[in-house]
Design a protein around this motif. Structure first.
Motif, PDB file in Angstrom:
ATOM      1  N   LEU A 269       0.833  -1.204   0.000  1.00 18.36           N
ATOM      2  CA  LEU A 269       0.000   0.000   0.000  1.00 18.36           C
ATOM      3  C   LEU A 269       0.870   1.257   0.000  1.00 18.36           C
ATOM      4  O   LEU A 269       0.604   2.206  -0.753  1.00 18.36           O
ATOM      5  N   LYS A 270       1.902   1.262   0.821  1.00 22.09           N
ATOM      6  CA  LYS A 270       2.801   2.418   0.878  1.00 22.09           C
ATOM      7  C   LYS A 270       3.478   2.645  -0.470  1.00 22.09           C
ATOM      8  O   LYS A 270       3.604   3.787  -0.938  1.00 22.09           O
ATOM      9  N   LEU A 271       3.907   1.555  -1.102  1.00 27.51           N
ATOM     10  CA  LEU A 271       4.592   1.649  -2.390  1.00 27.51           C
ATOM     11  C   LEU A 271       3.652   2.153  -3.483  1.00 27.51           C
ATOM     12  O   LEU A 271       3.988   3.078  -4.234  1.00 27.51           O
ATOM     13  N   LEU A 272       2.461   1.548  -3.567  1.00 29.83           N
ATOM     14  CA  LEU A 272       1.514   1.941  -4.621  1.00 29.83           C
ATOM     15  C   LEU A 272       1.003   3.356  -4.408  1.00 29.83           C
ATOM     16  O   LEU A 272       0.709   4.066  -5.379  1.00 29.83           O
ATOM     17  N   GLU A 273       0.908   3.776  -3.162  1.00 29.89           N
ATOM     18  CA  GLU A 273       0.482   5.148  -2.877  1.00 29.89           C
ATOM     19  C   GLU A 273       1.491   6.146  -3.425  1.00 29.89           C
ATOM     20  O   GLU A 273       1.128   7.220  -3.925  1.00 29.89           O
ATOM     21  N   SER A 274       2.784   5.778  -3.371  1.00 27.29           N
ATOM     22  CA  SER A 274       3.816   6.672  -3.911  1.00 27.29           C
ATOM     23  C   SER A 274       3.834   6.649  -5.443  1.00 27.29           C
ATOM     24  O   SER A 274       4.183   7.641  -6.076  1.00 27.29           O
ATOM     25  N   PHE A 275       3.455   5.518  -6.046  1.00 26.19           N
ATOM     26  CA  PHE A 275       3.421   5.406  -7.502  1.00 26.19           C
ATOM     27  C   PHE A 275       2.202   6.107  -8.104  1.00 26.19           C
ATOM     28  O   PHE A 275       2.276   6.699  -9.180  1.00 26.19           O
ATOM     29  N   TYR A 276       1.053   5.985  -7.414  1.00 27.03           N
ATOM     30  CA  TYR A 276      -0.209   6.488  -7.954  1.00 27.03           C
ATOM     31  C   TYR A 276      -0.874   7.431  -6.947  1.00 27.03           C
ATOM     32  O   TYR A 276      -1.925   7.105  -6.377  1.00 27.03           O
ATOM     33  N   PRO A 277      -0.292   8.601  -6.691  1.00 28.08           N
ATOM     34  CA  PRO A 277      -0.859   9.521  -5.696  1.00 28.08           C
ATOM     35  C   PRO A 277      -2.268   9.986  -6.052  1.00 28.08           C
ATOM     36  O   PRO A 277      -3.058  10.323  -5.172  1.00 28.08           O
TER      37      PRO A 277
ATOM     38  N   ALA B 195      -4.637   8.204  -7.115  1.00 33.29           N
ATOM     39  CA  ALA B 195      -5.630   7.150  -6.904  1.00 33.29           C
ATOM     40  C   ALA B 195      -6.262   7.196  -5.511  1.00 33.29           C
ATOM     41  O   ALA B 195      -7.224   6.463  -5.241  1.00 33.29           O
ATOM     42  N   GLY B 196      -5.741   8.027  -4.637  1.00 32.98           N
ATOM     43  CA  GLY B 196      -6.314   8.164  -3.301  1.00 32.98           C
ATOM     44  C   GLY B 196      -6.197   6.908  -2.460  1.00 32.98           C
ATOM     45  O   GLY B 196      -7.106   6.563  -1.691  1.00 32.98           O
ATOM     46  N   LEU B 197      -5.070   6.210  -2.565  1.00 32.27           N
ATOM     47  CA  LEU B 197      -4.916   4.939  -1.862  1.00 32.27           C
ATOM     48  C   LEU B 197      -4.762   5.099  -0.355  1.00 32.27           C
ATOM     49  O   LEU B 197      -4.999   4.150   0.399  1.00 32.27           O
ATOM     50  N   GLY B 198      -4.404   6.302   0.090  1.00 36.88           N
ATOM     51  CA  GLY B 198      -4.296   6.540   1.522  1.00 36.88           C
ATOM     52  C   GLY B 198      -5.627   6.324   2.236  1.00 36.88           C
ATOM     53  O   GLY B 198      -5.657   5.951   3.414  1.00 36.88           O
ATOM     54  N   ALA B 199      -6.733   6.531   1.504  1.00 34.46           N
ATOM     55  CA  ALA B 199      -8.059   6.336   2.092  1.00 34.46           C
ATOM     56  C   ALA B 199      -8.289   4.877   2.471  1.00 34.46           C
ATOM     57  O   ALA B 199      -9.030   4.586   3.413  1.00 34.46           O
ATOM     58  N   LEU B 200      -7.638   3.957   1.760  1.00 36.27           N
ATOM     59  CA  LEU B 200      -7.767   2.539   2.092  1.00 36.27           C
ATOM     60  C   LEU B 200      -7.163   2.248   3.461  1.00 36.27           C
ATOM     61  O   LEU B 200      -7.759   1.541   4.274  1.00 36.27           O
ATOM     62  N   ALA B 201      -5.986   2.791   3.713  1.00 30.30           N
ATOM     63  CA  ALA B 201      -5.335   2.584   5.006  1.00 30.30           C
ATOM     64  C   ALA B 201      -6.185   3.150   6.131  1.00 30.30           C
ATOM     65  O   ALA B 201      -6.336   2.522   7.193  1.00 30.30           O
TER      66      ALA B 201
ATOM     67  N   LEU C 124      -7.161  -4.230  -4.334  1.00 31.05           N
ATOM     68  CA  LEU C 124      -7.812  -2.928  -4.200  1.00 31.05           C
ATOM     69  C   LEU C 124      -6.953  -1.806  -4.778  1.00 31.05           C
ATOM     70  O   LEU C 124      -7.461  -0.900  -5.450  1.00 31.05           O
ATOM     71  N   CYS C 125      -5.649  -1.858  -4.543  1.00 30.75           N
ATOM     72  CA  CYS C 125      -4.748  -0.827  -5.065  1.00 30.75           C
ATOM     73  C   CYS C 125      -4.682  -0.880  -6.592  1.00 30.75           C
ATOM     74  O   CYS C 125      -4.737   0.164  -7.263  1.00 30.75           O
ATOM     75  N   LEU C 126      -4.561  -2.087  -7.136  1.00 32.84           N
ATOM     76  CA  LEU C 126      -4.432  -2.205  -8.591  1.00 32.84           C
ATOM     77  C   LEU C 126      -5.726  -1.833  -9.298  1.00 32.84           C
ATOM     78  O   LEU C 126      -5.702  -1.300 -10.410  1.00 32.84           O
ATOM     79  N   LYS C 127      -6.863  -2.094  -8.659  1.00 36.05           N
ATOM     80  CA  LYS C 127      -8.144  -1.670  -9.239  1.00 36.05           C
ATOM     81  C   LYS C 127      -8.198  -0.158  -9.326  1.00 36.05           C
ATOM     82  O   LYS C 127      -8.555   0.404 -10.361  1.00 36.05           O
TER      83      LYS C 127
END
Length: 225
Positions: free
Chosen positions: A102-110, A112-118, A136-139
């Motif tokens: 999650l941390k890695l994908l959040e840095s790759f795709y800022p 995408a709002g992946l921080g909301a998942l955490a 969830l991140c790749l979606k």
């Protein structure tokens, strides 16, 4: 460009921590469940069968979630997956890799709002298991279901072959030839499983589960489990 990014995400150098674990291969060798190359082939096939019967259904369910209806269905999916993680060391590995991914994908795709998942997982007091976060991140990053299924199956095979090589059980040339051979059965493994949801997830490799359970009883320099 999309496929270049996909290739990057399955690169063995991606720092998610997967290479710190053998997922039962080391203990299977120690306890004599895997004695030779023929045994390793059988082991890998059983391992991948469990991946498609246990983990792919959860990946499928996560990939099919729609944003307006996300919270309650995802909570049920996350609780059911957590309940099926029976081996403590595998459980720990799953959470460590989930957080790293999650941390890695959040840095790759800022965007995408992946921080909301955490935040959501923390609020719900649910662990960030790798399989769920992976999907969830790749979606959210725009990848499609078939791509994600193949990515996960490749990574599962890659990590096991790498573990066998680092254990000195097989050499690098032999290991990569074995990995190449197994790609030919990916479609066979996915057949009949690619549309199943978490309701149909089952564990199928019981000897592997036992080997994973007793891994903490062996002396290991290479892997945590």
């Amino acid at each position: 460009m999309k496929y270049a990014r996909l290739l990057h995400l399955v690169d063995s150098s991606i720092p998610t921590g997967s290479f710190a674990y053998s997922y039962g291969l080391e203990s299977s060798i120690t306890f004599g469940l895997v004695k030779n190359l023929f045994g390793l082939r059988n082991y890998l096939y059983s391992y991948l069968q469990q991946v498609v019967s246990m983990e792919l259904p959860f990946i499928n369910s996560c990939m099919k979630l729609e944003a307006p209806d996300l919270q309650e269905p995802l909570r049920i999916i996350a609780e059911e997956y957590d309940a099926m993680m029976l081996v403590p060391t595998i459980y720990k590995a799953s959470v460590v890799q989930g957080k790293n991914w999650l941390k890695l994908l959040e840095s790759f795709y800022p965007e995408a709002g992946l921080g909301a998942l955490a935040v959501w997982f923390t609020t719900q007091q649910l662990p960030l298991h790798f399989v769920l976060v992976f999907a969830l991140c790749l979606k959210r990053a725009g990848f499609e279901l078939k791509e994600v299924q193949t990515m996960y199956l490749h990574m599962a095979l890659r990590d096991q072959v790498s573990a066998a090589i680092r254990l000195g059980f097989i050499g690098p040339m032999e290991g990569h030839k074995l990995q190449h051979d197994f790609y030919s059965i990916f479609e066979n493994l996915l057949e009949g499983q690619s549309e199943k949801t978490h309701h149909e997830a089952i564990r199928s490799a019981f000897l592997l589960d036992s080997a994973q359970l007793f891994h903490e009883d062996i002396y290991s320099k290479l892997f945590q489990n």
